[in-house]
Design an enzyme around this catalytic site. Sequence first.
Site, short mmCIF file in Angstrom:
data_model
loop_
_atom_site.label_atom_id
_atom_site.label_comp_id
_atom_site.label_asym_id
_atom_site.label_seq_id
_atom_site.Cartn_x
_atom_site.Cartn_y
_atom_site.Cartn_z
CE1 TYR A 1 4.26 3.35 1.79
CE2 TYR A 1 5.90 4.97 2.44
CZ TYR A 1 5.42 4.05 1.53
OH TYR A 1 6.13 3.83 0.37
CD GLN B 1 -1.40 2.35 1.53
OE1 GLN B 1 -1.62 3.12 0.58
NE2 GLN B 1 -0.71 2.73 2.59
P1 NAD Z 1 1.87 0.74 -7.22
O1 NAD Z 1 0.62 0.88 -6.43
O2 NAD Z 1 1.83 1.08 -8.66
O3 NAD Z 1 2.43 -0.74 -7.09
C1 NAD Z 1 2.16 -1.57 -5.99
C2 NAD Z 1 1.82 -2.95 -6.54
O4 NAD Z 1 1.65 -3.84 -5.44
C3 NAD Z 1 0.52 -2.97 -7.34
O5 NAD Z 1 0.69 -3.74 -8.51
C4 NAD Z 1 -0.48 -3.62 -6.38
O6 NAD Z 1 -1.53 -4.28 -7.05
C5 NAD Z 1 0.43 -4.56 -5.62
N1 NAD Z 1 -0.06 -4.90 -4.29
C6 NAD Z 1 -0.48 -4.05 -3.31
N2 NAD Z 1 -0.86 -4.74 -2.22
C7 NAD Z 1 -0.66 -6.05 -2.52
C8 NAD Z 1 -0.86 -7.25 -1.79
N3 NAD Z 1 -1.35 -7.27 -0.54
N4 NAD Z 1 -0.54 -8.44 -2.40
C9 NAD Z 1 -0.05 -8.45 -3.66
N5 NAD Z 1 0.14 -7.34 -4.40
C10 NAD Z 1 -0.15 -6.16 -3.83
O7 NAD Z 1 3.00 1.58 -6.45
P2 NAD Z 1 4.53 1.88 -6.80
O8 NAD Z 1 4.69 3.35 -6.74
O9 NAD Z 1 4.95 1.13 -8.00
O10 NAD Z 1 5.25 1.29 -5.48
C11 NAD Z 1 6.07 0.13 -5.50
C12 NAD Z 1 6.84 0.03 -4.20
O11 NAD Z 1 7.74 1.16 -4.07
C13 NAD Z 1 5.99 0.05 -2.92
O12 NAD Z 1 6.57 -0.83 -1.99
C14 NAD Z 1 6.12 1.47 -2.42
O13 NAD Z 1 5.91 1.57 -1.02
C15 NAD Z 1 7.55 1.77 -2.80
N6 NAD Z 1 7.83 3.20 -2.89
C16 NAD Z 1 7.24 3.95 -3.87
C17 NAD Z 1 7.55 5.30 -3.96
C18 NAD Z 1 6.92 6.19 -5.01
O14 NAD Z 1 7.22 7.39 -4.99
N7 NAD Z 1 6.11 5.68 -5.92
C19 NAD Z 1 8.47 5.87 -3.07
C20 NAD Z 1 9.01 5.08 -2.06
C21 NAD Z 1 8.71 3.72 -2.01
C1 UD1 Z 2 5.63 9.54 -1.74
C2 UD1 Z 2 5.08 8.15 -2.08
C3 UD1 Z 2 5.40 7.20 -0.96
C4 UD1 Z 2 6.90 7.25 -0.74
C5 UD1 Z 2 7.38 8.68 -0.41
C6 UD1 Z 2 8.91 8.75 -0.32
C7 UD1 Z 2 3.07 7.99 -3.47
C8 UD1 Z 2 1.60 8.07 -3.54
N1 UD1 Z 2 3.61 8.21 -2.27
O1 UD1 Z 2 4.95 10.08 -0.58
O2 UD1 Z 2 5.03 5.87 -1.35
O3 UD1 Z 2 7.28 6.36 0.26
O4 UD1 Z 2 7.01 9.52 -1.49
O5 UD1 Z 2 9.33 10.07 -0.14
O6 UD1 Z 2 3.74 7.71 -4.46
N2 UD1 Z 2 0.51 17.13 -3.15
C9 UD1 Z 2 -0.17 18.24 -3.57
N3 UD1 Z 2 -1.24 18.07 -4.39
C10 UD1 Z 2 -1.68 16.84 -4.82
C11 UD1 Z 2 -0.98 15.71 -4.36
C12 UD1 Z 2 0.11 15.89 -3.53
O7 UD1 Z 2 0.18 19.37 -3.21
O8 UD1 Z 2 -2.66 16.77 -5.58
C13 UD1 Z 2 1.70 17.33 -2.29
C14 UD1 Z 2 1.62 16.56 -1.00
O9 UD1 Z 2 0.93 17.28 -0.02
C15 UD1 Z 2 3.12 16.37 -0.69
C16 UD1 Z 2 3.77 16.27 -2.07
O10 UD1 Z 2 2.83 16.80 -2.99
O11 UD1 Z 2 3.63 17.48 -0.02
C17 UD1 Z 2 4.09 14.84 -2.46
O12 UD1 Z 2 2.94 14.05 -2.21
P1 UD1 Z 2 2.79 12.54 -2.72
O13 UD1 Z 2 3.10 12.45 -4.16
O14 UD1 Z 2 1.47 12.04 -2.25
O15 UD1 Z 2 4.01 11.79 -2.02
P2 UD1 Z 2 4.60 11.64 -0.54
O16 UD1 Z 2 3.54 11.85 0.50
O17 UD1 Z 2 5.83 12.47 -0.48
#
Ligand code: NAD
Ligand code: UD1
Length: 323
Positions: free
Chosen positions: A162, A97
């Site tokens: 988280y 998540q």
């Molecule tokens: P995403 O939501 O696109 O990918 C997550 C995937 O995990 C999805 O395919 C979802 O269906 C699957 N999933 C979720 N819960 C599951 C469960 N219980 N069992 C099996 N599959 C499940 O998100 P993403 O941005 O690609 O994130 C991937 C990883 O990177 C995550 O662990 C997230 O916490 C981490 N991460 C992402 C960011 C970011 O900025 N996107 C930053 C830091 C860490």
């Molecule tokens: C993101 C990731 C999280 C990751 C973290 C690492 C997502 C959804 N979250 O969290 O998984 O672990 O980075 O640093 O990918 N904002 C706006 N308007 C919007 C949406 C967001 O102003 O419509 C602002 C938020 O308040 C925040 C910033 O943009 O200050 C980034 O938000 P968001 O993309 O949700 O990411 P993080 O909370 O930083």
Amino acid sequence: MSSHKPIVVVTGGAGFIGSHTVDALIEAGNRVVVLDDFRTGKRANLARWLAPEHRFDGAHAALEIVTCDVAHGIFAALEPITSRYGRVERIVHLAAQVSVVASIANPLVDMSVNYGGTLHVLEYARACNVSKVAFASSAAVYGDVTEMPVAETTPCRPVSPYGIDKYASELALDYYASVHNVPTTALRFFNVYGPRQDPTSPYSGVISIFADRARAGALLTIFGDGSQTRDFVYVGDVVRALLAAVADGNTRTVANVGTGREITVLELAQTIVALGGGASTIAHAPARGGEILKSRANVDRLRDRFGVVAQTPLVDGLRATLA
Ligand code: NAD
Ligand code: UD1
């Protein structure tokens, strides 16, 4: 010949970062098993590999998909594949998540998937002699640090469920590495962006939402005054870090994955509006609770241990995302 390619499981492989990781692993010659329950992931993200010839028993063995909750029954779900095609050699654990805000609204779901899922993966790795587990941790483990850039030596004081679950997962990785000899690496991703990031939820990553709005000429909403900063790293650079981390030669390693640069959310919004043609306007709404105010990675360890330096300039990555 194809039966000797290593099998790599990618949990969360149908998601944003996961599907780009799958592409790179298959291009590097691996057979990949995606383990995903599709709660946010999509089959369309894996479209390149869905033809029958890419099944493990096809002419170009590449991809199998296992639909399963990572926190329930992964042994039974993987068994039909391993009994037929051989053991799992490596695991990239991304299923989670991903929203900080959602974790505050529902900490029990966050804990069971994000911490519970990691324990299931580590138990599988221990029991099945997996050679390496690479895990997607997060900058959220640091909490509200004011000194930038933040290095891996900074004490972790997460301020959201988280962040707590990602930090607890890191501790579990270290425990399995030291006590059960499961080699592990945790990468602390900063804010990842790029094509295939899903903009449809209010909890989606800010760049995916802003890009979607700018393309439509719609309003961009900034939470707070927009002075909060983030280190936005392009998904292609993150995938290079993951491939280095899941290879041999490192264990009990924790490394930041970012660019070493930060930008305010206000500047980000203005840049995306300009790149999108300038039709959108920007509004402000109250700041979100539980948020970190500043974020910029020290990326020395990523360079020194893994030889990886993020290369994609923000404007280039934003153009690719908008396209
Ligand atoms: P995403 O939501 O696109 O990918 C997550 C995937 O995990 C999805 O395919 C979802 O269906 C699957 N999933 C979720 N819960 C599951 C469960 N219980 N069992 C099996 N599959 C499940 O998100 P993403 O941005 O690609 O994130 C991937 C990883 O990177 C995550 O662990 C997230 O916490 C981490 N991460 C992402 C960011 C970011 O900025 N996107 C930053 C830091 C860490
Ligand atoms: C993101 C990731 C999280 C990751 C973290 C690492 C997502 C959804 N979250 O969290 O998984 O672990 O980075 O640093 O990918 N904002 C706006 N308007 C919007 C949406 C967001 O102003 O419509 C602002 C938020 O308040 C925040 C910033 O943009 O200050 C980034 O938000 P968001 O993309 O949700 O990411 P993080 O909370 O930083």
